[in-house]
Design a protein around this motif. Structure first.
Motif, PDB file in Angstrom:
ATOM      1  N   PRO A  46       0.801  -1.236   0.000  1.00 45.29           N
ATOM      2  CA  PRO A  46       0.000   0.000   0.000  1.00 45.29           C
ATOM      3  C   PRO A  46       0.829   1.280   0.000  1.00 45.29           C
ATOM      4  CG  PRO A  46      -0.078  -1.068   2.153  1.00 45.29           C
ATOM      5  CD  PRO A  46       0.575  -2.038   1.211  1.00 45.29           C
ATOM      6  N   TYR A  47       2.131   1.167   0.288  1.00 42.27           N
ATOM      7  CA  TYR A  47       2.975   2.355   0.307  1.00 42.27           C
ATOM      8  C   TYR A  47       4.020   2.332  -0.819  1.00 42.27           C
ATOM      9  CZ  TYR A  47       0.430   2.904   4.533  1.00 42.27           C
ATOM     10  OH  TYR A  47      -0.610   3.022   5.422  1.00 42.27           O
ATOM     11  N   ALA A  48       3.742   1.551  -1.851  1.00 40.98           N
ATOM     12  CA  ALA A  48       4.540   1.576  -3.074  1.00 40.98           C
ATOM     13  C   ALA A  48       3.655   2.158  -4.172  1.00 40.98           C
ATOM     14  CB  ALA A  48       5.017   0.177  -3.444  1.00 40.98           C
ATOM     15  N   ASP A  49       3.904   3.387  -4.552  1.00 40.92           N
ATOM     16  CA  ASP A  49       3.114   4.071  -5.569  1.00 40.92           C
ATOM     17  C   ASP A  49       3.717   3.749  -6.935  1.00 40.92           C
ATOM     18  OD1 ASP A  49       1.894   5.889  -7.300  1.00 40.92           O
ATOM     19  OD2 ASP A  49       1.736   7.443  -5.764  1.00 40.92           O
ATOM     20  N   LEU A  50       3.263   2.654  -7.531  1.00 37.22           N
ATOM     21  CA  LEU A  50       3.881   2.180  -8.768  1.00 37.22           C
ATOM     22  C   LEU A  50       3.725   3.172  -9.913  1.00 37.22           C
ATOM     23  CD1 LEU A  50       2.904  -1.607  -8.750  1.00 37.22           C
ATOM     24  CD2 LEU A  50       4.953  -0.516  -7.822  1.00 37.22           C
ATOM     25  N   GLU A  51       2.586   3.817  -9.998  1.00 36.54           N
ATOM     26  CA  GLU A  51       2.349   4.729 -11.113  1.00 36.54           C
ATOM     27  C   GLU A  51       3.292   5.923 -11.076  1.00 36.54           C
ATOM     28  OE1 GLU A  51      -1.243   7.488 -13.019  1.00 36.54           O
ATOM     29  OE2 GLU A  51      -1.672   6.100 -11.366  1.00 36.54           O
ATOM     30  N   ARG A  52       3.523   6.457  -9.881  1.00 42.08           N
ATOM     31  CA  ARG A  52       4.329   7.669  -9.753  1.00 42.08           C
ATOM     32  C   ARG A  52       5.799   7.414  -9.421  1.00 42.08           C
ATOM     33  NH1 ARG A  52      -0.491   8.838  -6.997  1.00 42.08           N
ATOM     34  NH2 ARG A  52      -1.718  10.561  -7.871  1.00 42.08           N
ATOM     35  N   ALA A  53       6.084   6.241  -8.857  1.00 44.23           N
ATOM     36  CA  ALA A  53       7.437   6.046  -8.337  1.00 44.23           C
ATOM     37  C   ALA A  53       7.966   4.644  -8.622  1.00 44.23           C
ATOM     38  CB  ALA A  53       7.462   6.336  -6.837  1.00 44.23           C
ATOM     39  N   SER A  54       7.831   4.205  -9.847  1.00 43.25           N
ATOM     40  CA  SER A  54       8.477   2.965 -10.269  1.00 43.25           C
ATOM     41  C   SER A  54       8.810   3.074 -11.747  1.00 43.25           C
ATOM     42  CB  SER A  54       7.586   1.742 -10.013  1.00 43.25           C
ATOM     43  OG  SER A  54       6.578   1.612 -11.001  1.00 43.25           O
ATOM     44  N   LEU A  55       9.772   2.286 -12.173  1.00 47.26           N
ATOM     45  CA  LEU A  55      10.140   2.222 -13.587  1.00 47.26           C
ATOM     46  C   LEU A  55      10.760   0.860 -13.851  1.00 47.26           C
ATOM     47  CD1 LEU A  55      10.346   3.811 -16.292  1.00 47.26           C
ATOM     48  CD2 LEU A  55      12.695   4.392 -15.620  1.00 47.26           C
ATOM     49  N   ALA A  56      10.361   0.239 -14.958  1.00 49.60           N
ATOM     50  CA  ALA A  56      10.917  -1.052 -15.353  1.00 49.60           C
ATOM     51  C   ALA A  56      11.353  -0.995 -16.807  1.00 49.60           C
ATOM     52  CB  ALA A  56       9.893  -2.168 -15.155  1.00 49.60           C
TER      53      ALA A  56
END
Length: 319
Positions: A46-56
């Motif tokens: 719940p505290y991993a904002d994939l849309e705003r703070a992830s990149l693959a």
């Protein structure tokens, strides 16, 4: 740099993430293996904002690198955002790691401004010291070593009885006791470096998930007051056992609330967990400890028979 597709992570990337992490293990040798169920648990944090703070990064259907940021719900003074990621061994030294670290910092800044803009921001990365190239990669982006952690192991065999200090009793984890476990963790970690209180949803996502081992997770309770005061919470990963043939009981959370320290409770509950792990057929126990912990934890574990196997560096970038 090869022509790759770059996009944020999604829940649908669980298997690709597991495949990448298992490929990384072949080079980095940190003893961590993954199933899609394991990586999905991280992707739905719940505290991993994939849309705003992830990149693959993808080469066709193959994930070859990623980074994701985990922010804190209740930080005080400093908001430490944790970056997790890696690059496939076949794609290293091509600039992918640099792009991912930069993207991680940018994502951390974004979620920091959304949640705790008035606090100071520090971005953390936790990696085994022996992994080649980490010092150069993180140093080039402004990270410096902030803390060191030891990974320790304890071989298991026949264990004797463990004495529990008078006035206390030990209780095994059940769903009904889960909230007591969480509250003890939060109170016992309040003076630990970098720790913040965990909300129920974060606790359940990170700890009381499919890797929890209830039969080796224990709470110490004060008989007189009924207060829960110390704990060991144990996890185990099926992928590790399948890959190594070693069944490991990882003591993921160990703590005693400040007012009950120096009474032998931590030693007692750790000893009780070691005995339970041996009785349930585990081959070894393991844990990680802050080398500079002021609670005396390194000494407790050394006396219990744990020995260091690897050192990890907590890299920090103060924004």
């Amino acid at each position: 740099m090869p022509a790759l597709e770059w996009r944020p992570l999604t829940k649908a990337d669980a298997q690709s993430s597991a495949d990448l992490l298992n490929a990384i293990e072949t080079a980095d040798r940190i003893g961590e293996y993954y199933t899609a169920e394991d990586t999905l648990q991280e992707l739905i944090d719940p505290y991993a904002d994939l849309e705003r703070a992830s990149l693959a990064a993808f080469d066709g259907d193959r994930m070859v690198g990623y980074v994701k940021a985990r922010y804190k719900q209740h930080p005080e003074k400093v908001h430490r955002i944790f970056l997790d990621g890696g690059v496939h061994p076949d794609y290293r030294r091509q600039g992918i790691g640099t792009r991912l670290v930069k993207a991680g910092i940018a994502g951390a800044k974004t979620v920091h401004e959304l949640h705790h803009p008035k606090l100071k921001l520090t971005v953390d990365i936790h990696k085994a010291e022996h992994i080649a190239g980490t010092k150069e990669l993180f140093g080039a982006q402004g990270f410096t070593p902030a803390r060191y952690f030891q990974y320790l192991e304890h071989p298991l065999g026949t264990a004797g009885e463990v004495a529990i200090p008078d006035g206390f009793r030990i209780e095994q984890w059940t769903r009904d006791l889960d909230e007591d476990f969480r509250l003890v963790r939060n109170e016992s970690f309040q003076d630990q470096w970098g720790a913040t209180p965990l909300a129920a949803n974060a606790w359940q996502n990170k700890f009381t998930n499919h890797t929890l081992q209830p039969e080796i997770s224990f709470l110490v309770r004060d008989k007189a007051s009924g207060a829960p005061v110390s704990l060991v919470l144990t996890l185990s990963w099926e992928a590790d056992t399948a890959a190594t043939g070693i069944r490991d009981a990882h003591f993921m959370v160990i703590g005693t609330v400040p007012g009950y320290r120096n009474r032998g409770l931590a030693s007692a509950v750790v000893g009780h967990a070691l005995r339970a792990a041996a009785e349930h057929g585990y081959d070894q126990a393991s844990l990680s400890v802050d080398s500079a912990s002021e609670s005396g934890a390194p000494g407790i574990f050394e006396r219990a028979g744990f020995t260091p196997k690897a050192r990890y560096v907590r890299w920090a970038f103060e924004v």
